[in-house]
Design a protein around this motif. Structure first.
Motif: not given
Length: 118
Positions: A79-100
């Protein structure tokens, strides 16, 4: 086959909050790292936050104190809880998992758009 399914995101006013989720499914073993990255057009994908091993976290300086990453090992979800968001946080957000094991594989979510209006 491993799948990462993201949810959350959307449009919010500056100062608001959003929560992103990323659920990993499939033949996953030995998850080492789960994290969030973001990308705006024309820029490289950048680290937002990661959580490694037993729970060691790392944040980009720009989000420290505002964003919180957490992980539910039983659900293979980050999860990513994002508080006090700013206009510069505007983006496409991607999750990443490293496993194996023994070979590590990097998996990426499909991306979710976060737009913060001023």
């Amino acid at each position: 086959q491993v799948q990462l399914v993201q949810s959350g995101g959307g449009l919010v006013q500056a100062g608001g909050s959003l929560r992103l989720s990323c659920a990993a499914s499939g033949r996953l073993s030995s998850i080492d790292e789960m994290g969030w990255y973001r990308q705006v057009p024309g820029n490289e994908r950048e680290l937002v936050a990661t959580i490694i091993g037993a729970g060691s976290t790392n944040y980009a300086d720009s989000v420290k104190g505002r964003f919180t990453i957490s992980r539910d090992n039983a659900k293979n979800t980050v999860y990513l809880q994002m508080n006090s968001l700013k206009p510069e946080d505007t983006a496409a957000y991607y999750c990443k998992v490293v496993a194996g094991f023994p070979r590590k594989v990097i998996y990426w979510g499909q991306g979710t758009r976060v737009t913060v209006s001023s």
